[in-house]
Design a protein around this motif. Structure first.
Motif, PDB file in Angstrom:
ATOM      1  N   SER A   1      16.599  -5.301 -16.848  1.00 10.05           N
ATOM      2  CA  SER A   1      16.212  -6.291 -15.856  1.00 10.05           C
ATOM      3  C   SER A   1      15.659  -7.513 -16.554  1.00 10.05           C
ATOM      4  CB  SER A   1      15.156  -5.702 -14.920  1.00 10.05           C
ATOM      5  OG  SER A   1      14.646  -6.699 -14.081  1.00 10.05           O
ATOM      6  N   THR A   2      15.804  -8.656 -15.934  1.00  9.54           N
ATOM      7  CA  THR A   2      15.274  -9.901 -16.496  1.00  9.54           C
ATOM      8  C   THR A   2      13.903 -10.237 -15.915  1.00  9.54           C
ATOM      9  OG1 THR A   2      16.439 -11.168 -14.784  1.00  9.54           O
ATOM     10  CG2 THR A   2      17.578 -10.833 -16.871  1.00  9.54           C
ATOM     11  N   ASP A   3      13.357  -9.335 -15.085  1.00  8.98           N
ATOM     12  CA  ASP A   3      12.038  -9.600 -14.502  1.00  8.98           C
ATOM     13  C   ASP A   3      10.987  -9.716 -15.595  1.00  8.98           C
ATOM     14  OD1 ASP A   3      13.207  -9.393 -12.064  1.00  8.98           O
ATOM     15  OD2 ASP A   3      11.585  -8.180 -11.222  1.00  8.98           O
ATOM     16  N   THR A   4      10.035 -10.569 -15.363  1.00  6.72           N
ATOM     17  CA  THR A   4       8.938 -10.721 -16.282  1.00  6.72           C
ATOM     18  C   THR A   4       7.677 -10.128 -15.663  1.00  6.72           C
ATOM     19  OG1 THR A   4       8.426 -12.920 -15.373  1.00  6.72           O
ATOM     20  CG2 THR A   4       9.901 -12.828 -17.284  1.00  6.72           C
ATOM     21  N   ILE A   5       6.688  -9.867 -16.491  1.00  4.67           N
ATOM     22  CA  ILE A   5       5.438  -9.313 -16.019  1.00  4.67           C
ATOM     23  C   ILE A   5       4.441 -10.459 -15.849  1.00  4.67           C
ATOM     24  CG2 ILE A   5       3.533  -7.807 -16.613  1.00  4.67           C
ATOM     25  CD1 ILE A   5       6.070  -6.332 -15.939  1.00  4.67           C
ATOM     26  N   PRO A   6       3.904 -10.626 -14.633  1.00  6.05           N
ATOM     27  CA  PRO A   6       2.924 -11.694 -14.436  1.00  6.05           C
ATOM     28  C   PRO A   6       1.684 -11.460 -15.281  1.00  6.05           C
ATOM     29  CG  PRO A   6       2.978 -10.223 -12.528  1.00  6.05           C
ATOM     30  CD  PRO A   6       4.126  -9.857 -13.404  1.00  6.05           C
ATOM     31  N   ALA A   7       1.121 -12.555 -15.773  1.00 11.87           N
ATOM     32  CA  ALA A   7      -0.055 -12.448 -16.633  1.00 11.87           C
ATOM     33  C   ALA A   7      -1.289 -12.125 -15.806  1.00 11.87           C
ATOM     34  CB  ALA A   7      -0.270 -13.763 -17.392  1.00 11.87           C
ATOM     35  N   LEU A   8      -2.238 -11.418 -16.432  1.00  8.79           N
ATOM     36  CA  LEU A   8      -3.501 -11.115 -15.771  1.00  8.79           C
ATOM     37  C   LEU A   8      -4.350 -12.358 -15.760  1.00  8.79           C
ATOM     38  CD1 LEU A   8      -5.576  -9.155 -14.613  1.00  8.79           C
ATOM     39  CD2 LEU A   8      -6.241  -8.580 -16.952  1.00  8.79           C
ATOM     40  N   SER A   9      -4.793 -12.754 -14.558  1.00 11.89           N
ATOM     41  CA  SER A   9      -5.612 -13.952 -14.424  1.00 11.89           C
ATOM     42  C   SER A   9      -6.966 -13.734 -15.093  1.00 11.89           C
ATOM     43  CB  SER A   9      -5.817 -14.295 -12.955  1.00 11.89           C
ATOM     44  OG  SER A   9      -4.568 -14.498 -12.326  1.00 11.89           O
ATOM     45  N   ALA A  10      -7.480 -14.766 -15.626  1.00 15.10           N
ATOM     46  CA  ALA A  10      -8.783 -14.676 -16.295  1.00 15.10           C
ATOM     47  C   ALA A  10      -9.882 -14.450 -15.278  1.00 15.10           C
ATOM     48  CB  ALA A  10      -9.039 -15.972 -17.066  1.00 15.10           C
TER      49      ALA A  10
ATOM     50  N   LEU B   1       8.936   7.166  -7.109  1.00 14.74           N
ATOM     51  CA  LEU B   1      10.283   6.624  -7.330  1.00 14.74           C
ATOM     52  C   LEU B   1      11.392   7.577  -6.900  1.00 14.74           C
ATOM     53  CD1 LEU B   1       9.950   4.848 -10.817  1.00 14.74           C
ATOM     54  CD2 LEU B   1       9.477   3.957  -8.525  1.00 14.74           C
ATOM     55  N   ALA B   2      11.064   8.610  -6.131  1.00 12.88           N
ATOM     56  CA  ALA B   2      12.088   9.558  -5.673  1.00 12.88           C
ATOM     57  C   ALA B   2      13.167   8.867  -4.857  1.00 12.88           C
ATOM     58  CB  ALA B   2      11.438  10.667  -4.857  1.00 12.88           C
ATOM     59  N   PHE B   3      12.811   7.778  -4.181  1.00  9.86           N
ATOM     60  CA  PHE B   3      13.779   7.064  -3.341  1.00  9.86           C
ATOM     61  C   PHE B   3      14.962   6.515  -4.116  1.00  9.86           C
ATOM     62  CE2 PHE B   3      10.947   3.727  -4.852  1.00  9.86           C
ATOM     63  CZ  PHE B   3      11.809   2.672  -5.134  1.00  9.86           C
ATOM     64  N   THR B   4      14.799   6.327  -5.434  1.00  3.90           N
ATOM     65  CA  THR B   4      15.843   5.666  -6.209  1.00  3.90           C
ATOM     66  C   THR B   4      17.105   6.495  -6.383  1.00  3.90           C
ATOM     67  OG1 THR B   4      14.865   6.450  -8.292  1.00  3.90           O
ATOM     68  CG2 THR B   4      14.178   4.290  -7.500  1.00  3.90           C
TER      69      THR B   4
ATOM     70  N   GLU C   1      20.735   0.883   0.383  1.00  2.00           N
ATOM     71  CA  GLU C   1      20.707   0.389   1.753  1.00  2.00           C
ATOM     72  C   GLU C   1      19.600   1.005   2.594  1.00  2.00           C
ATOM     73  OE1 GLU C   1      25.171   1.203   1.150  1.00  2.00           O
ATOM     74  OE2 GLU C   1      23.338   1.470  -0.060  1.00  2.00           O
ATOM     75  N   LEU C   2      19.125   2.178   2.208  1.00  2.00           N
ATOM     76  CA  LEU C   2      18.119   2.837   3.041  1.00  2.00           C
ATOM     77  C   LEU C   2      16.770   3.028   2.361  1.00  2.00           C
ATOM     78  CD1 LEU C   2      18.329   5.830   1.681  1.00  2.00           C
ATOM     79  CD2 LEU C   2      20.102   6.191   3.374  1.00  2.00           C
TER      80      LEU C   2
ATOM     81  N   VAL D   1       8.158  -3.675  -9.057  1.00  2.00           N
ATOM     82  CA  VAL D   1       8.971  -2.474  -9.249  1.00  2.00           C
ATOM     83  C   VAL D   1       9.893  -2.266  -8.049  1.00  2.00           C
ATOM     84  CG1 VAL D   1       8.904   0.046  -9.455  1.00  2.00           C
ATOM     85  CG2 VAL D   1       7.288  -1.365 -10.762  1.00  2.00           C
ATOM     86  N   TYR D   2       9.336  -2.392  -6.854  1.00  2.00           N
ATOM     87  CA  TYR D   2      10.106  -2.146  -5.643  1.00  2.00           C
ATOM     88  C   TYR D   2      11.102  -3.270  -5.327  1.00  2.00           C
ATOM     89  CZ  TYR D   2       6.553   1.434  -4.833  1.00  2.00           C
ATOM     90  OH  TYR D   2       5.719   2.514  -4.947  1.00  2.00           O
ATOM     91  N   ASP D   3      10.936  -4.409  -5.967  1.00  2.00           N
ATOM     92  CA  ASP D   3      11.807  -5.560  -5.687  1.00  2.00           C
ATOM     93  C   ASP D   3      13.105  -5.547  -6.488  1.00  2.00           C
ATOM     94  OD1 ASP D   3      10.094  -6.621  -3.821  1.00  2.00           O
ATOM     95  OD2 ASP D   3       9.062  -7.943  -5.238  1.00  2.00           O
ATOM     96  N   GLN D   4      13.337  -4.523  -7.288  1.00  2.00           N
ATOM     97  CA  GLN D   4      14.512  -4.477  -8.148  1.00  2.00           C
ATOM     98  C   GLN D   4      15.792  -4.181  -7.355  1.00  2.00           C
ATOM     99  OE1 GLN D   4      14.154  -5.464 -11.372  1.00  2.00           O
ATOM    100  NE2 GLN D   4      12.080  -5.824 -10.599  1.00  2.00           N
ATOM    101  N   PRO D   5      16.951  -4.600  -7.887  1.00  2.00           N
ATOM    102  CA  PRO D   5      18.206  -4.484  -7.136  1.00  2.00           C
ATOM    103  C   PRO D   5      18.875  -3.125  -7.186  1.00  2.00           C
ATOM    104  CG  PRO D   5      18.610  -5.583  -9.224  1.00  2.00           C
ATOM    105  CD  PRO D   5      17.118  -5.400  -9.113  1.00  2.00           C
ATOM    106  N   ASP D   6      18.515  -2.268  -8.141  1.00  2.00           N
ATOM    107  CA  ASP D   6      19.161  -0.961  -8.237  1.00  2.00           C
ATOM    108  C   ASP D   6      18.214   0.015  -8.922  1.00  2.00           C
ATOM    109  OD1 ASP D   6      19.512  -1.262 -11.150  1.00  2.00           O
ATOM    110  OD2 ASP D   6      21.048  -2.732 -10.598  1.00  2.00           O
TER     111      ASP D   6
END
Length: 317
Positions: A308-317, A215-218, A223-224, A176-181
């Motif tokens: 976004s084109t991000d995918t959700i990582p799968a839950l490991s078994a 998510l208030a920072f959004t 830049e900050l 979530v935090y790694d998104q560009p905007d």
């Protein structure tokens, strides 16, 4: 000599230079007492000074637990701290108060003192989710948004997550935090909620309830984000306070605690004032006119929704 320096609350290096410049090799108890009284006066002046360098667009609040002897017992007290970014883009130490408990009354009195001294123009306060602190922010700083520290929130979320699933949940949260905007952040947040609702519904609910706060920072310039989405920028300051107070261990009274911690803060305040700007004037100006987030849609006002084109990582078994 070293113990005296720490008790007075100034760095050993500075005290040694001062003593050497005066031709003094040893300090008597009376000399230490006079120096302590002088330092008390300086710290009191620093703690009560007008906050006239605003607007203070961004504020961070935190508390440290320290030990003091009172009534023949060793008790925990709470040092309430606040820092802010002033109109010139420099960080300031805004205030210090010591209270018996980190409760609503303590935080309310602390913020009332800050506003009485001139704290104004606050757009965002970053802190942990202490109920008394959050309530005090709302009561004394109308119009200011609250950012729940992402580091503290991750620790809270971890306690609500099965241990075996935490690596996956943590990866989702970081995505979530790694998104560009801002729009992408909210879109990814929705995808994370969907992924969690199937396998970990309680974790999904925990995250959903915290959405507006984490998510208030959004609604502020990208830049900050790193400077405002957590209290991590204050960790260096906290570490320096800990380094000095650990030498003392248990303070003989609250006055000695305030003397030491207040002197450390005053010294840091001066270094920040003499150093580079913490935030640029242009991004500060944009921050003051940025619309607050529309929590009903999950996006900041005036932003364009994107996918976004991000995918959700799968839950490991």
């Amino acid at each position: 000599m070293v113990a005296t320096c720490y008790l007075l609350g100034v760095s050993t290096r500075r005290m040694e230079k001062l003593v050497e410049s005066l031709g003094i090799t040893r300090l008597s108890k009376s000399q230490v007492s006079v120096m302590a009284q002088d330092l008390d006066a300086q710290v009191a002046e620093f703690r009560s000074r007008p906050l006239d360098q605003g607007p203070y667009t961004f504020v961070a609040a935190d508390a440290l637990v320290l030990k003091v002897r009172e009534g023949g017992r060793v008790v925990n007290v709470h040092a309430l701290l606040a820092t802010g970014v002033n109109a010139d883009g420099h960080r300031e130490i805004l205030g210090l108060q010591v209270t018996s408990a980190e409760d609503g009354a303590g935080w309310l009195g602390f913020f009332r003192d800050l506003t009485a001294r001139g704290l104004s123009g606050v757009r965002l306060v970053t802190s942990d989710a202490h109920a008394g602190l959050v309530s005090a922010i709302g009561a004394t700083l109308p119009g200011a948004a609250w950012q729940r520290c992402r580091t503290h929130y991750a620790a809270n979320l971890m306690t609500a997550t099965p241990k075996s699933s935490w690596p996956w949940v943590r990866a989702l949260l970081h995505s979530v935090y790694d998104q560009p905007d801002a729009a992408s952040v909210h879109a990814q947040f929705d995808r994370v909620l969907d992924a969690l609702s199937e396998k970990l519904p309680k974790v999904s609910e925990h995250l959903d309830q915290a959405r507006a706060d984490v998510l208030a920072f959004t609604s502020f310039p990208k830049e900050l984000w790193r400077q405002i989405w957590s209290n991590n920028p204050s960790e260096r300051l906290n570490s320096e306070i800990r380094r000095r107070t650990d030498v003392v261990g248990i303070f003989p009274d609250r006055d000695s605690l305030i003397r030491l911690v207040g002197a450390v803060l005053a010294e840091q305040h001066d270094e920040w004032a003499e150093g580079r700007r913490y935030l640029g004037l242009e991004v500060l100006a944009r921050s003051r006119v940025t619309a607050l987030p529309d929590t009903t849609t999950g996006t900041g006002a005036g932003t364009e929704e994107v996918t976004s084109t991000d995918t959700i990582p799968a839950l490991s078994a």
